[in-house]
Design an enzyme around this catalytic site. Structure first.
Site, PDB file in Angstrom:
ATOM      1  CG  ASN A 223       4.156  -9.529  10.067  1.00  0.00           C
ATOM      2  OD1 ASN A 223       2.967  -9.265  10.156  1.00  0.00           O
ATOM      3  ND2 ASN A 223       4.709  -9.954   8.935  1.00  0.00           N
ATOM      4  CG  ASP A 291      11.348  -7.928   4.940  1.00  0.00           C
ATOM      5  OD1 ASP A 291      10.816  -7.675   3.849  1.00  0.00           O
ATOM      6  OD2 ASP A 291      11.250  -7.182   5.943  1.00  0.00           O
ATOM      7  CE  LYS A 300       8.931 -29.116  20.042  1.00  0.00           C
ATOM      8  NZ  LYS A 300       8.355 -29.577  21.284  1.00  0.00           N
ATOM      9  N   PRO A 318      11.121 -13.378  -1.926  1.00  0.00           N
ATOM     10  CG  PRO A 318       9.448 -14.439  -3.152  1.00  0.00           C
ATOM     11  CD  PRO A 318      10.387 -14.643  -2.001  1.00  0.00           C
ATOM     12  CG  ASP A 319       9.900  -6.418  -2.919  1.00  0.00           C
ATOM     13  OD1 ASP A 319       8.683  -6.301  -3.188  1.00  0.00           O
ATOM     14  OD2 ASP A 319      10.541  -5.566  -2.275  1.00  0.00           O
ATOM     15  CG  PHE A 337      -0.248  -0.413   2.395  1.00  0.00           C
ATOM     16  CD1 PHE A 337      -0.940  -0.470   1.188  1.00  0.00           C
ATOM     17  CD2 PHE A 337      -0.904   0.051   3.529  1.00  0.00           C
ATOM     18  CE1 PHE A 337      -2.264  -0.062   1.120  1.00  0.00           C
ATOM     19  CE2 PHE A 337      -2.230   0.453   3.468  1.00  0.00           C
ATOM     20  CZ  PHE A 337      -2.906   0.398   2.264  1.00  0.00           C
ATOM     21  CE  LYS A 351       9.904   0.236   2.669  1.00  0.00           C
ATOM     22  NZ  LYS A 351       9.209  -0.052   3.892  1.00  0.00           N
ATOM     23  CE  LYS A 355       9.287  -2.513  -1.313  1.00  0.00           C
ATOM     24  NZ  LYS A 355       9.107  -3.850  -0.781  1.00  0.00           N
TER      25      LYS A 355
HETATM   26  N1  CTP Z   1       6.250  -6.348   0.034  1.00  0.00           N
HETATM   27  C1  CTP Z   1       6.166  -7.390  -0.855  1.00  0.00           C
HETATM   28  N2  CTP Z   1       7.016  -8.436  -0.766  1.00  0.00           N
HETATM   29  C2  CTP Z   1       7.977  -8.462   0.181  1.00  0.00           C
HETATM   30  C3  CTP Z   1       8.078  -7.401   1.112  1.00  0.00           C
HETATM   31  C4  CTP Z   1       7.195  -6.355   1.013  1.00  0.00           C
HETATM   32  O1  CTP Z   1       5.271  -7.371  -1.719  1.00  0.00           O
HETATM   33  N3  CTP Z   1       8.791  -9.514   0.245  1.00  0.00           N
HETATM   34  C5  CTP Z   1       5.342  -5.210  -0.117  1.00  0.00           C
HETATM   35  C6  CTP Z   1       4.358  -5.008   1.000  1.00  0.00           C
HETATM   36  O2  CTP Z   1       3.155  -5.680   0.747  1.00  0.00           O
HETATM   37  C7  CTP Z   1       4.189  -3.522   0.994  1.00  0.00           C
HETATM   38  C8  CTP Z   1       5.517  -2.983   0.526  1.00  0.00           C
HETATM   39  O3  CTP Z   1       6.162  -4.075  -0.128  1.00  0.00           O
HETATM   40  O4  CTP Z   1       3.227  -3.112   0.032  1.00  0.00           O
HETATM   41  C9  CTP Z   1       6.426  -2.470   1.596  1.00  0.00           C
HETATM   42  O5  CTP Z   1       6.507  -3.364   2.664  1.00  0.00           O
HETATM   43  P1  CTP Z   1       7.436  -3.067   3.920  1.00  0.00           P
HETATM   44  O6  CTP Z   1       7.415  -4.233   4.825  1.00  0.00           O
HETATM   45  O7  CTP Z   1       7.099  -1.721   4.467  1.00  0.00           O
HETATM   46  O8  CTP Z   1       8.795  -2.886   3.188  1.00  0.00           O
HETATM   47  P2  CTP Z   1       9.968  -3.855   2.866  1.00  0.00           P
HETATM   48  O9  CTP Z   1      10.097  -3.969   1.382  1.00  0.00           O
HETATM   49  O10 CTP Z   1       9.838  -5.109   3.606  1.00  0.00           O
HETATM   50  O11 CTP Z   1      11.208  -3.001   3.376  1.00  0.00           O
HETATM   51  P3  CTP Z   1      11.763  -2.803   4.854  1.00  0.00           P
HETATM   52  O12 CTP Z   1      11.257  -3.944   5.683  1.00  0.00           O
HETATM   53  O13 CTP Z   1      13.217  -2.826   4.659  1.00  0.00           O
HETATM   54  O14 CTP Z   1      11.256  -1.472   5.290  1.00  0.00           O
END
Ligand code: CTP
Length: 412
Positions: A223, A291, A300, A318-319, A337, A351, A355
């Site tokens: 990203n 994600d 390749k 994993p989140d 964030f 969130k 979270k």
């Molecule tokens: N985050 C994380 N692990 C993930 C995805 C996100 O720790 N696998 C954390 C990011 O570092 C940030 C927060 O979750 O602090 C929100 O990230 P964001 O990309 O805005 O949210 P997502 O959880 O990915 O949700 P979405 O993409 O559906 O908005």
């Protein structure tokens, strides 16, 4: 003893040939030896001999462009564990004592941050001359180890102290020096003391940057995160005295002063590094974690002749934030964030709950925030929303670090 790296400076005296025996013994003990030959030393022994014995390149000139591009003279002086001068002639000792640096050997001796040991060899009258006595005393006062020469019949036929000590005795002295703690004078130049502030004694974990999720050995999912905001936050927290661990995705940014950085590539590696960095007093998860990942191909992926594209099966990562916020080792303050392109506050509030964190720093990434230098954020907490003005990322970082310091001291 462990294998060590020795930088051997060979001075110009009849004892120069004895450096060969020294190299052989040091190598037998498992050490690596890299040689520097002074122009006077080269009158007695050739660079080729030293290169063959040490199995390392030999350095002879300060102004050698090829050597300098491969390993600069400062790096050469620092990569060793000990600098050994053998033989240490009266001239080399005099130049060292006076801090001269007009050739490669003396420049390395002045630039090094490692201990120095001199094995002297010279005529007895030169060794006993008040000028040499003064120079040796001065070097010893500066923490340079100057061995006592042996006594006996010299190459010039005179008798007395001035002969190079036996190679085995020099090896013993070298290993004694290698086992000794590095003198304080040399340690002092490495890093300034960490700043003291309201976060002194607090451990804070910061994640920053994107993650890269490989598709095959040459392609990946990524990203637009530059890591600038997360790095600025890590730096601002360290400036307030915190012990900061920064888990960083692939970015091209310098590590902020005083911050311990752990580089990772994928979300799963970031999750493991974060787990290892706990416990902490606070966690600030700024990273734009991918994600999803795919099961990467080992080779390749080739285009198909019929033009059909390969299917990528995405697997959820994993989140990391949610895992930390719900873990048994949850930091007292967990900050997430939220990068949103629409309904910023509503998504941020959602969130905060989903979270399980204490604050969400919400930013609208519909413009050029990702990769840009400014940021306009809303601090969403369980008690309300603060709208901050648009600020440069380092000012957002300073303001957030102050808020974190306030929260951790209030809670303490
Ligand atoms: N985050 C994380 N692990 C993930 C995805 C996100 O720790 N696998 C954390 C990011 O570092 C940030 C927060 O979750 O602090 C929100 O990230 P964001 O990309 O805005 O949210 P997502 O959880 O990915 O949700 P979405 O993409 O559906 O908005």
């Amino acid at each position: 003893m462990d294998r060590k790296r020795i930088l051997l400076i060979v001075g110009g005296g009849i004892a120069a040939y004895k450096a060969c025996e020294l190299i052989r013994l040091l190598k037998k003990r498992g050490h690596t030896v890299r040689c520097v030959l002074t122009p006077a030393g080269a009158e007695f022994i050739t660079p080729m001999t030293l290169a063959a014995l040490s199995e390392q390149p030999v350095h002879t000139s300060l102004f050698d462009l090829k050597d300098e591009s491969e390993m600069g003279h400062i790096e050469l002086s620092r990569e060793a564990d000990l600098v050994v001068v053998c033989p240490g002639t009266a001239n080399l000792i005099a130049r060292m004592a006076n801090g001269l640096c007009d050739d490669l050997a003396t420049t390395l001796l002045l630039a090094t941050d490692k201990p120095i040991l001199v094995a002297p060899a010279m005529n007895v009258r030169m060794w006993q001359h008040p000028a040499t006595r003064r120079n040796v005393a001065r070097l010893r006062a500066d923490d340079t180890v100057v061995m006592e020469p042996d006594e006996g019949i010299m190459a010039c036929g005179e008798f007395g102290p001035g002969r190079l000590p036996e190679s085995s005795v020099i090896v013993e002295a070298i290993e004694r020096e290698l086992a000794r703690p590095i003198p304080a004078r040399l340690l002092g130049v490495v890093a300034p003391p960490p700043p003291q502030g309201p976060l002194t004694g607090k451990r804070i974990l910061v994640t920053a940057g994107p993650t890269h999720e490989p598709i095959d050995p040459v392609r990946y999912i990524a990203n637009r995160s530059s890591g600038k905001q997360g790095f600025a936050i890590a730096g601002a927290l360290a400036q307030l005295g915190a012990d900061v661990t920064l888990v960083a995705g692939p970015v091209t940014l310098a590590t902020p002063p005083g911050v311990t950085r752990i580089d990772i590539e994928t979300a799963r590696e970031m999750a493991a590094a974060v787990e290892n960095a706990l416990p902490a007093d606070a966690a600030v998860m700024v990273a734009a974690v991918a994600d999803w990942h795919v099961d990467a191909a080992a080779t390749k992926i080739k285009k198909r002749a019929d033009g059909t594209p390969p299917a990528l099966a995405l697997v959820q990562n994993p989140d990391i934030l949610a895992t930390v916020a719900h873990s048994a080792r949850r930091p007292r303050l967990v900050i997430g964030f939220a990068a949103e392109t629409n309904d910023v506050i509503a998504h941020a509030r959602a969130k905060l709950t989903s979270k399980g964190c204490d604050w969400i720093v919400a930013n609208d990434v519909s413009g050029d925030v990702m990769g840009g230098d400014r940021n306009s954020i809303h601090l969403v907490t369980t008690t309300g929303v603060e709208d901050w003005p648009e600020l440069p990322k380092d000012q957002v970082a300073e303001r957030l670090a102050q808020r974190i310091a306030q929260a951790l001291t209030e809670q303490a």
